[in-house]
Design a protein around this motif. Structure first.
Motif, PDB file in Angstrom:
ATOM      1  N   HIS A 378      43.245  85.141  -3.611  1.00  0.00           N
ATOM      2  CA  HIS A 378      43.991  84.046  -3.244  1.00  0.00           C
ATOM      3  C   HIS A 378      43.029  83.189  -2.170  1.00  0.00           C
ATOM      4  O   HIS A 378      43.394  82.072  -2.075  1.00  0.00           O
ATOM      5  N   ARG A 379      42.292  84.156  -1.165  1.00  0.00           N
ATOM      6  CA  ARG A 379      41.482  83.295  -0.295  1.00  0.00           C
ATOM      7  C   ARG A 379      40.508  82.446  -0.941  1.00  0.00           C
ATOM      8  O   ARG A 379      39.394  82.725  -1.697  1.00  0.00           O
ATOM      9  N   PRO A 380      40.401  81.045  -0.509  1.00  0.00           N
ATOM     10  CA  PRO A 380      39.237  80.229  -1.193  1.00  0.00           C
ATOM     11  C   PRO A 380      37.838  80.361  -0.835  1.00  0.00           C
ATOM     12  O   PRO A 380      37.173  80.718  -1.775  1.00  0.00           O
ATOM     13  N   GLU A 381      37.666  81.022   0.349  1.00  0.00           N
ATOM     14  CA  GLU A 381      36.330  81.458   0.431  1.00  0.00           C
ATOM     15  C   GLU A 381      35.787  82.448  -0.268  1.00  0.00           C
ATOM     16  O   GLU A 381      34.514  82.899  -0.150  1.00  0.00           O
ATOM     17  N   VAL A 382      36.687  83.453  -0.858  1.00  0.00           N
ATOM     18  CA  VAL A 382      36.314  84.693  -1.591  1.00  0.00           C
ATOM     19  C   VAL A 382      36.472  84.636  -2.867  1.00  0.00           C
ATOM     20  O   VAL A 382      36.030  85.107  -3.813  1.00  0.00           O
ATOM     21  N   ALA A 383      37.342  83.539  -3.403  1.00  0.00           N
ATOM     22  CA  ALA A 383      37.583  83.579  -4.838  1.00  0.00           C
ATOM     23  C   ALA A 383      36.497  83.150  -5.591  1.00  0.00           C
ATOM     24  O   ALA A 383      36.265  83.127  -6.875  1.00  0.00           O
ATOM     25  N   ASN A 384      35.316  82.573  -5.009  1.00  0.00           N
ATOM     26  CA  ASN A 384      34.393  82.241  -5.640  1.00  0.00           C
ATOM     27  C   ASN A 384      32.911  82.524  -4.873  1.00  0.00           C
ATOM     28  O   ASN A 384      32.882  82.350  -3.849  1.00  0.00           O
ATOM     29  N   ARG A 385      31.877  82.994  -5.394  1.00  0.00           N
ATOM     30  CA  ARG A 385      30.602  83.249  -4.867  1.00  0.00           C
ATOM     31  C   ARG A 385      29.469  82.935  -5.818  1.00  0.00           C
ATOM     32  O   ARG A 385      29.686  82.654  -7.160  1.00  0.00           O
ATOM     33  N   TRP A 386      28.348  82.546  -5.262  1.00  0.00           N
ATOM     34  CA  TRP A 386      27.179  81.965  -5.894  1.00  0.00           C
ATOM     35  C   TRP A 386      26.278  82.942  -6.041  1.00  0.00           C
ATOM     36  O   TRP A 386      25.636  83.744  -5.205  1.00  0.00           O
ATOM     37  N   VAL A 387      25.719  83.410  -7.424  1.00  0.00           N
ATOM     38  CA  VAL A 387      24.675  84.398  -7.417  1.00  0.00           C
ATOM     39  C   VAL A 387      23.409  83.824  -8.390  1.00  0.00           C
ATOM     40  O   VAL A 387      23.697  82.634  -9.116  1.00  0.00           O
ATOM     41  N   PRO A 388      22.340  84.567  -8.151  1.00  0.00           N
ATOM     42  CA  PRO A 388      21.133  84.037  -9.216  1.00  0.00           C
ATOM     43  C   PRO A 388      21.660  83.884 -10.589  1.00  0.00           C
ATOM     44  O   PRO A 388      22.215  84.813 -11.056  1.00  0.00           O
ATOM     45  N   LEU A 389      20.789  82.998 -11.022  1.00  0.00           N
ATOM     46  CA  LEU A 389      21.184  82.968 -12.739  1.00  0.00           C
ATOM     47  C   LEU A 389      20.831  84.079 -13.600  1.00  0.00           C
ATOM     48  O   LEU A 389      21.449  84.119 -14.488  1.00  0.00           O
ATOM     49  N   HIS A 390      19.768  84.690 -13.151  1.00  0.00           N
ATOM     50  CA  HIS A 390      19.159  85.821 -13.920  1.00  0.00           C
ATOM     51  C   HIS A 390      20.309  87.009 -13.864  1.00  0.00           C
ATOM     52  O   HIS A 390      20.378  87.990 -14.531  1.00  0.00           O
ATOM     53  N   GLU A 391      21.234  87.123 -12.784  1.00  0.00           N
ATOM     54  CA  GLU A 391      22.025  88.210 -12.774  1.00  0.00           C
ATOM     55  C   GLU A 391      23.427  87.965 -13.612  1.00  0.00           C
ATOM     56  O   GLU A 391      23.973  87.056 -13.905  1.00  0.00           O
ATOM     57  N   LYS A 392      23.343  89.013 -14.346  1.00  0.00           N
ATOM     58  CA  LYS A 392      24.403  89.096 -15.442  1.00  0.00           C
ATOM     59  C   LYS A 392      25.944  89.003 -14.734  1.00  0.00           C
ATOM     60  O   LYS A 392      26.316  90.004 -14.037  1.00  0.00           O
ATOM     61  N   VAL A 393      26.627  88.224 -15.082  1.00  0.00           N
ATOM     62  CA  VAL A 393      28.102  88.047 -14.801  1.00  0.00           C
ATOM     63  C   VAL A 393      28.959  88.550 -16.052  1.00  0.00           C
ATOM     64  O   VAL A 393      29.051  88.241 -16.953  1.00  0.00           O
ATOM     65  N   ARG A 394      29.778  89.671 -15.668  1.00  0.00           N
ATOM     66  CA  ARG A 394      30.664  90.250 -16.362  1.00  0.00           C
ATOM     67  C   ARG A 394      31.519  89.579 -17.065  1.00  0.00           C
ATOM     68  O   ARG A 394      32.367  88.756 -16.033  1.00  0.00           O
ATOM     69  N   PRO A 395      31.858  89.394 -18.287  1.00  0.00           N
ATOM     70  CA  PRO A 395      33.286  88.822 -18.810  1.00  0.00           C
ATOM     71  C   PRO A 395      34.614  89.101 -18.249  1.00  0.00           C
ATOM     72  O   PRO A 395      35.222  88.187 -18.084  1.00  0.00           O
ATOM     73  N   ALA A 396      34.418  90.234 -17.872  1.00  0.00           N
ATOM     74  CA  ALA A 396      35.724  90.642 -17.340  1.00  0.00           C
ATOM     75  C   ALA A 396      36.063  90.289 -16.038  1.00  0.00           C
ATOM     76  O   ALA A 396      37.215  89.911 -15.623  1.00  0.00           O
ATOM     77  N   ASP A 397      35.013  89.783 -15.294  1.00  0.00           N
ATOM     78  CA  ASP A 397      35.194  89.259 -13.877  1.00  0.00           C
ATOM     79  C   ASP A 397      35.620  87.633 -13.946  1.00  0.00           C
ATOM     80  O   ASP A 397      36.321  87.008 -13.212  1.00  0.00           O
ATOM     81  N   VAL A 398      34.891  87.242 -15.014  1.00  0.00           N
ATOM     82  CA  VAL A 398      35.111  85.745 -15.132  1.00  0.00           C
ATOM     83  C   VAL A 398      36.514  85.414 -15.868  1.00  0.00           C
ATOM     84  O   VAL A 398      37.210  84.463 -15.177  1.00  0.00           O
ATOM     85  N   THR A 399      36.750  86.303 -16.557  1.00  0.00           N
ATOM     86  CA  THR A 399      38.197  86.051 -17.044  1.00  0.00           C
ATOM     87  C   THR A 399      39.360  86.685 -16.747  1.00  0.00           C
ATOM     88  O   THR A 399      40.268  86.886 -17.213  1.00  0.00           O
ATOM     89  N   ALA A 400      39.159  87.328 -15.152  1.00  0.00           N
ATOM     90  CA  ALA A 400      40.120  87.833 -14.514  1.00  0.00           C
ATOM     91  C   ALA A 400      41.362  87.174 -14.414  1.00  0.00           C
ATOM     92  O   ALA A 400      40.876  85.665 -14.372  1.00  0.00           O
ATOM     93  N   GLN A 401      42.429  87.537 -14.294  1.00  0.00           N
ATOM     94  CA  GLN A 401      43.953  86.668 -13.863  1.00  0.00           C
ATOM     95  C   GLN A 401      43.565  85.895 -12.573  1.00  0.00           C
ATOM     96  O   GLN A 401      43.761  86.746 -11.497  1.00  0.00           O
ATOM     97  N   LEU A 402      43.383  84.759 -12.581  1.00  0.00           N
ATOM     98  CA  LEU A 402      43.280  84.036 -11.145  1.00  0.00           C
ATOM     99  C   LEU A 402      44.800  83.746 -10.697  1.00  0.00           C
ATOM    100  O   LEU A 402      45.727  83.346 -11.411  1.00  0.00           O
ATOM    101  N   PRO A 403      44.893  83.771  -9.489  1.00  0.00           N
ATOM    102  CA  PRO A 403      46.145  83.285  -8.715  1.00  0.00           C
ATOM    103  C   PRO A 403      46.485  81.823  -9.243  1.00  0.00           C
ATOM    104  O   PRO A 403      45.774  80.925  -9.541  1.00  0.00           O
TER     105      PRO A 403
END
Length: 488
Positions: A378-403
């Motif tokens: 729920h916290r805006p500054e924690v709801a998103n972070r920026w990572v390098p492009l070569h770092e693999k983003v897990r689909p489970a994290d992206v499609t997590a149930q957002l508030p």
């Protein structure tokens, strides 16, 4: 359709010392104290093949004399054969400095024999060698055409007519009988075919008749196909001390051509490559400089990798002169099939976008090209972070149930909230802000740092909208306002 391409490298003894992409030097190749091959600069100074070493030194005293290196010639021929595997899996070595490519099954894939020959010539140019191409329905016929200066014949009857006019000296077993053939007026292969076969076999051996029959397609031809190694590692010795990283690209392209052929032979796609820049050896030795390229999307073509290497080498500062290159493919995966979609995607395919991102990473650096990594919080500054492009983003994290969102979110979030001044009991940011929405209360972080805030959409006197919040601190009457984001 049976069709062969014979690739003859007439300047191979010279070009193993000075490839055609290097600077033209006055070079002479010596074999048994006689001149075997000369560069263009040495030829302009009067040096000719067949001269003695002493005569060549008199005409060109500053010329670089190289003893012929059969081992290096064989290694170079193997490197060319490895690169040619991207056009056909059936590549064999012919007599002398020649390769035989069975391309009958590759014509439709590469758009016909003319385009395929053009691709082979371009590939050979990148490898640093000069080649002559012969095309014929038989391997021996294509080899004879290539040795005679090149030519293209697609039908067997046309090939048999072409063979009639070729000089008889092209057949290697007949070179020791050249004086006898000249004496009887046998100057062409057509004249040779009109001689009685039993007498020709007794005089010159059965090998001559076998070569003639194979060239005309009268007997089957047997070849030993080149087998690609299980892992890829190619090395190139530079004839000089390179101190400019941009000049290393031509050598890297030569190694990439070999890697492309190896990938196609094994049906692999590369994910990560490593280019090692080797420096001086001995007392002043230093470890090789590694240049790694990590691909977000696996590929088996060299065009995109060349662009990435060009960007990386352009920004590289060499710690010492480079005397050699080593290319490795430590991470590969099975080649993905082509897309079966009927219509192209608007704006390009996902692969095109990934290639664009990789070029940006190579040009700007991995720390300056980031991707969003959302998180269910729920916290805006924690709801998103920026990572390098070569770092693999897990689909489970992206499609997590957002508030759930009760109110809209701003397009631009500040890296860190800014505390606002108070004027007339209202928060001030360039002007006094007026609240235009109801409060949205966010309370979260009890497991680390509890945050309790009331968020509002505020409007300034310039009609700009801001996302602000009021910090709720129990036990104190002080009200503090912060700016969290700006609406577009």
């Amino acid at each position: 359709m049976r069709l062969w391409i014979a690739l003859y490298l007439p300047r191979l003894p010279l070009e193993v010392f000075c490839p055609n992409w290097s600077a033209d030097q006055c070079s002479v190749v010596i074999e048994q104290e006689g001149v075997l091959a000369v560069s263009r600069l040495a030829q302009q100074m009067g040096v000719r093949p067949g001269m003695r070493r002493s005569g060549a030194l008199m005409l060109a005293p500053e010329a670089q004399m190289h003893e012929r290196a059969p081992q290096q010639e064989q290694e170079a021929l193997h490197a060319v054969a490895l690169a040619m595997l991207q056009y056909t899996p059936q590549v064999a070595q012919g007599e002398g400095a020649a390769l035989l490519l069975d391309v009958g099954a590759s014509l439709r894939l590469f758009g016909g024999i003319r385009r395929l020959c053009r691709l082979v010539r371009d590939n050979l140019q990148k490898l640093g060698f000069t080649g002559v191409l012969g095309v014929a329905p038989t391997a021996r016929g294509a080899w004879l055409l290539a040795r005679n200066g090149g030519g293209r014949t697609l039908k067997l009857d046309s090939l048999q007519r072409e063979l009639q006019c070729l000089p008889v000296g092209l057949l290697t077993p007949l070179q020791r009988h050249q004086r006898w053939l000249d004496g009887i007026g046998c100057l062409s292969i057509g004249d040779l075919l009109r001689l009685p076969r039993p007498g020709l076999q007794r005089r010159c051996g059965s090998e001559v008749l076998e070569m003639l029959d194979a060239a005309q397609g009268l007997v089957p031809e047997l070849h030993e196909w080149l087998a690609a190694p299980h892992s890829f590692k190619a090395k190139l010795e530079l004839f000089g001390r390179i101190e400019n990283a941009d000049l290393l690209l031509a050598g890297a392209i030569r190694l990439l051509q070999q890697m492309t052929g190896w990938l196609c032979a094994h049906q692999f796609a590369v994910v990560r490559i490593r280019l090692l820049l080797e420096h001086e050896r001995g007392r002043e030795a230093c470890p090789p400089t590694p240049v790694e390229v990590v691909l977000a999307e696996a590929t088996w073509r060299d065009e995109h990798i060349i662009r990435l290497l060009k960007e990386r080498l352009g920004k590289l500062e060499l710690v010492a002169p480079v005397i050699g290159l080593v290319l490795e493919a430590p991470e590969v995966e099975p080649m993905a099939p082509l897309s079966d979609s009927l219509f192209p995607e608007p704006g390009g395919s996902p692969q095109d976008r990934q290639r664009l991102f990789e070029v940006l990473v190579a040009r700007l650096g991995a720390e300056n090209v980031l991707q969003a990594y959302p998180k269910a919080d729920h916290r805006p500054e924690v709801a998103n972070r920026w990572v390098p492009l070569h770092e693999k983003v897990r689909p489970a994290d992206v499609t997590a149930q957002l508030p759930p969102r009760a109110l809209p979110r701003p397009a631009f979030m500040l890296p860190k909230p800014i505390q606002l001044l108070m004027r007339d009991h209202r928060p001030f940011y360039g002007s006094c802000l007026r609240m235009v929405s109801t409060a949205e209360r966010i309370e979260a972080g009890w497991w680390s740092e509890t945050q309790s805030r009331d968020y509002f959409i505020a409007e300034g006197e310039d009609n700009a909208y801001y996302w602000v919040y009021r910090e709720r601190t129990p036990g104190t009457e002080e009200t503090r306002w912060y700016l969290q984001g700006l609406f577009a």
